[in-house]
Design an enzyme around this catalytic site. Sequence first.
Site, short mmCIF file in Angstrom:
data_model
loop_
_atom_site.label_atom_id
_atom_site.label_comp_id
_atom_site.label_asym_id
_atom_site.label_seq_id
_atom_site.Cartn_x
_atom_site.Cartn_y
_atom_site.Cartn_z
N ARG A 1 37.19 43.51 46.63
CA ARG A 1 35.74 43.28 46.61
C ARG A 1 35.13 43.52 48.31
NH1 ARG A 1 36.96 38.57 43.66
NH2 ARG A 1 35.31 38.06 42.06
N GLU B 1 40.83 35.81 48.15
CA GLU B 1 42.00 35.39 48.19
C GLU B 1 42.48 34.62 49.22
OE1 GLU B 1 40.64 38.26 47.19
OE2 GLU B 1 41.13 38.70 45.21
N HIS C 1 40.37 48.47 45.03
CA HIS C 1 39.53 47.65 43.93
C HIS C 1 38.79 46.38 44.78
CE1 HIS C 1 43.23 45.59 44.26
NE2 HIS C 1 42.91 44.55 43.81
N ASP D 1 47.39 34.02 44.75
CA ASP D 1 46.09 33.85 45.28
C ASP D 1 44.77 34.31 44.68
OD1 ASP D 1 46.12 36.54 45.50
OD2 ASP D 1 46.41 36.53 47.80
N HIS E 1 40.13 51.47 38.87
CA HIS E 1 40.22 50.11 38.31
C HIS E 1 38.80 50.10 37.60
CE1 HIS E 1 39.85 45.96 38.75
NE2 HIS E 1 41.13 45.76 39.21
N GLU F 1 55.14 33.08 45.78
CA GLU F 1 54.46 33.97 46.93
C GLU F 1 53.46 33.29 47.77
OE1 GLU F 1 51.15 37.08 46.09
OE2 GLU F 1 52.95 38.55 46.34
N1 UDP Z 1 49.12 48.84 38.84
C1 UDP Z 1 49.73 49.25 37.58
N2 UDP Z 1 48.66 50.19 36.89
C2 UDP Z 1 47.56 50.76 37.58
C3 UDP Z 1 47.68 50.58 39.04
C4 UDP Z 1 48.13 49.41 39.49
O1 UDP Z 1 50.37 48.62 36.67
O2 UDP Z 1 47.18 51.76 37.26
C5 UDP Z 1 49.76 47.58 39.24
C6 UDP Z 1 50.56 47.89 40.57
O3 UDP Z 1 51.95 48.53 40.50
C7 UDP Z 1 50.65 46.58 41.36
C8 UDP Z 1 49.56 45.88 40.50
O4 UDP Z 1 49.13 46.59 39.48
O5 UDP Z 1 51.80 45.91 40.84
C9 UDP Z 1 48.77 45.75 41.44
O6 UDP Z 1 47.43 45.03 40.97
P1 UDP Z 1 45.97 44.96 41.96
O7 UDP Z 1 46.20 46.15 42.90
O8 UDP Z 1 45.15 44.64 40.81
O9 UDP Z 1 46.33 43.66 42.70
P2 UDP Z 1 46.69 43.12 43.99
O10 UDP Z 1 48.23 43.39 44.10
O11 UDP Z 1 45.89 43.60 45.21
O12 UDP Z 1 46.71 41.54 43.90
#
Ligand code: UDP
Length: 364
Positions: free
Chosen positions: A210, A130, A208, A94, A241, A116
């Site tokens: 918004r 998203e 992280h 998303d 982040h 997904e």
């Molecule tokens: N992640 C990573 N290193 C970090 C923090 C998170 O590889 O230091 C990975 C985490 O395991 C997950 C993904 O990043 O698979 C999540 O990304 P994010 O939180 O940016 O996005 P969301 O999942 O909310 O879309």
Amino acid sequence: MKKILIVFGTRPEIIKLAPLIDELKNVTDLTTLHTGQHKELAEPLFGLFNFVPDIDLKIMKESQDLFDLTTKLLPRLKAAMIDIKPDYVIVQGDTTSSYLAALSAFFLQIPVLHVEAGLRSHSIYEPFPEELNRRQISGIASVHFAATQLNKQNLMREGVNEDRILVTGNTVVDALYSLLNLPQDNNAAMNKLMEQTSKGRTALITVHRRENHGQPFLNILKAVEQLLELYPDLKVLMPVHPNPNVQNALHEYELRNSRFITIFPVRYDQFIRLIQHSNFILTDSGGIQEESAALGKKVFVLRNKTERQELLDSGLGELTGTDTEQIVNRVTEFLNSDQKTSKNRIYGDGTAAQKIRNFILDQL
Ligand code: UDP
């Protein structure tokens, strides 16, 4: 061979599409396109998952907003798609990159396959942008690969035909499983971190989104500070982040406690190690909720709404919002209980990418 263009732009998309790229690379005519929405978070992943994007649109710029991103990305996606002429475009999740890729494909009348599909919080601003992005992609996609039955039901409620939906599990579990068997790399910084957190209990926190920038993030930091005061054996580990809003809030709150350990984001395999090493997780991330479930860790979700009701129903997840008192109370309840958690397959068994591959080869 079917000609497929697979588009991604952010860390979570790369993690979740890597298993599918692996499945499709030898059996289709595959082009991988990185929009570059994330740069420094994305690059270490290509080495880890052993591929280099065929095209990199390099659109990352400090503090660009959704208008900048949209106006820059659309013409470049158009040019790439006209050049490649794929039979199908695959997008994941998303993000704005995914939505704009789906929209570009629609304008060029190229069918879109959505990985997904069907996550819904039913609240247009949470997560922002998203929730709208994924609804729009569902309106465009011709095939919907849903991670769970609940996601499938969401799509059917919106009028998507059942035979266009395949429940596969989430490809994040495939990615996670593929790394669990690799030998751990002997990284000095990671080893030090493990050493620092070897005694007592450890919490891992990421923030992280918004909608959590500003006051909600300050409330979360206050909760962390109170928990550290309540539990002298607790250490809180936070990969920060790179988003400037996150950095600024940390600067503003100045949480001075030697057991609050901030680090740079770590590579995915190292992050998985940190989840395994932790007693519980606090996060507003989507992917981390799924990974925590697969690894059997209690996760407190720092959001007001969820699109992952399965996690709450399993008892592994709790929706705390961002109110300081609420977070402290829920975590305290958990820490004072002897609640045991175990690995859960609500998000799949590690064969999602294989199911998607088989569908693409056999059904399209
Ligand atoms: N992640 C990573 N290193 C970090 C923090 C998170 O590889 O230091 C990975 C985490 O395991 C997950 C993904 O990043 O698979 C999540 O990304 P994010 O939180 O940016 O996005 P969301 O999942 O909310 O879309």
